[in-house]
Scaffold this motif. Sequence first.
Motif, short mmCIF file in Angstrom:
data_model
loop_
_atom_site.label_atom_id
_atom_site.label_comp_id
_atom_site.label_asym_id
_atom_site.label_seq_id
_atom_site.Cartn_x
_atom_site.Cartn_y
_atom_site.Cartn_z
N ILE A 42 21.16 46.72 -20.73
CA ILE A 42 20.45 47.73 -21.53
C ILE A 42 18.95 47.44 -21.68
O ILE A 42 18.21 48.27 -22.18
N SER A 43 18.51 46.27 -21.25
CA SER A 43 17.11 45.91 -21.44
C SER A 43 16.67 44.91 -20.38
O SER A 43 17.48 44.16 -19.83
N LYS A 44 15.38 44.87 -20.10
CA LYS A 44 14.86 43.87 -19.18
C LYS A 44 14.93 42.48 -19.83
O LYS A 44 14.70 42.34 -21.03
N VAL A 45 15.24 41.48 -19.04
CA VAL A 45 15.36 40.11 -19.52
C VAL A 45 14.48 39.20 -18.67
O VAL A 45 14.48 39.32 -17.44
N THR A 46 13.72 38.34 -19.32
CA THR A 46 12.96 37.31 -18.61
C THR A 46 13.60 35.97 -18.87
O THR A 46 13.74 35.55 -20.03
N TYR A 47 14.03 35.31 -17.81
CA TYR A 47 14.68 34.00 -17.94
C TYR A 47 13.80 32.94 -17.29
O TYR A 47 13.45 33.03 -16.12
N CYS A 48 13.42 31.94 -18.09
CA CYS A 48 12.55 30.86 -17.62
C CYS A 48 13.37 29.58 -17.51
O CYS A 48 13.85 29.07 -18.51
N GLN A 49 13.52 29.08 -16.29
CA GLN A 49 14.28 27.85 -16.08
C GLN A 49 13.28 26.69 -15.99
O GLN A 49 12.72 26.41 -14.94
N ASN A 50 13.06 26.06 -17.15
CA ASN A 50 12.07 24.99 -17.20
C ASN A 50 12.66 23.69 -17.74
O ASN A 50 11.97 22.89 -18.36
N ASN A 57 17.48 43.97 -13.60
CA ASN A 57 16.79 43.85 -14.90
C ASN A 57 16.53 42.42 -15.35
O ASN A 57 16.07 42.23 -16.48
N ILE A 58 16.83 41.42 -14.54
CA ILE A 58 16.55 40.04 -14.94
C ILE A 58 15.43 39.49 -14.07
O ILE A 58 15.53 39.46 -12.85
N GLN A 59 14.33 39.08 -14.72
CA GLN A 59 13.19 38.47 -14.04
C GLN A 59 13.27 36.96 -14.27
O GLN A 59 13.35 36.51 -15.41
N VAL A 60 13.25 36.20 -13.20
CA VAL A 60 13.47 34.76 -13.28
C VAL A 60 12.21 34.00 -12.89
O VAL A 60 11.55 34.31 -11.90
N GLY A 61 11.88 32.99 -13.70
CA GLY A 61 10.80 32.05 -13.37
C GLY A 61 11.37 30.65 -13.39
O GLY A 61 12.12 30.29 -14.30
N ILE A 62 11.06 29.85 -12.38
CA ILE A 62 11.62 28.49 -12.26
C ILE A 62 10.49 27.48 -12.09
O ILE A 62 9.61 27.65 -11.25
N SER A 63 10.54 26.43 -12.89
CA SER A 63 9.57 25.34 -12.79
C SER A 63 10.01 24.37 -11.71
O SER A 63 11.15 23.90 -11.72
N LEU A 64 9.11 24.03 -10.80
CA LEU A 64 9.40 23.02 -9.78
C LEU A 64 9.51 21.64 -10.41
O LEU A 64 10.43 20.88 -10.11
N GLY A 65 8.59 21.32 -11.31
CA GLY A 65 8.53 19.98 -11.89
C GLY A 65 9.62 19.69 -12.91
O GLY A 65 9.95 18.53 -13.14
#
Length: 199
Positions: free
Chosen positions: A48-56, A74-82
């Motif tokens: 029902i909504s956009k989701v931002t998931y940050c894997q840090n 609807n899921i935007q994902v960001g992943i930290s390399l470090g």
Amino acid sequence: MKFFILLFLSYVLNATALAALPPQYSECLRENSGTNMSVADLKDIARISKVTYCQNQVGLVGKPETLELLRSPNIQVGISLGKTTYSVTDFVDLARAGSFVLYVDSPRLTRENLISIARAGAELVVMSASAGLTRADYMALAAAKPFVLNVNSTLLRTDLRDFAAAGIQVVIRSAQSGLSRADILEVAMGNSERVTIMP
């Protein structure tokens, strides 16, 4: 004359604020950007909504779960390399499943590794202070696929101008870049669509 310079700087700053950055760009740079929600919770909310998931951080969400998130609309994902332990093969597999932002905040992977990941479909956000990359690395990455350079360390004004001309989206953290107002104007002039200024 002073008023004209201030007016021009205001124009540059406003114009460059429109430069296209990934939707999850700023959210995943915040210190408290993690979540305690499960993958099932995130997928339910994404209906029902956009989701931002940050894997840090290294946590309960591993590669299979991240693949699920990348395949979900609807899921935007960001992943930290470090702050994660994925290998280059893992990142390539993830990028083939769905587009995500890889925050290059560690020198853990080589330039060639990063090019492979970008070509597989990931968007790279390179942190100049912690990526451990050289000018030649930046230019090679740009030749393979445009990326975002988050300038949070001192870099030469001429290099930043050349980076923008090469197609790199340059985000200048003015307090950390060591650049003067004149430097920022020079970098922004002629490349306004590729330069964003952030305090």
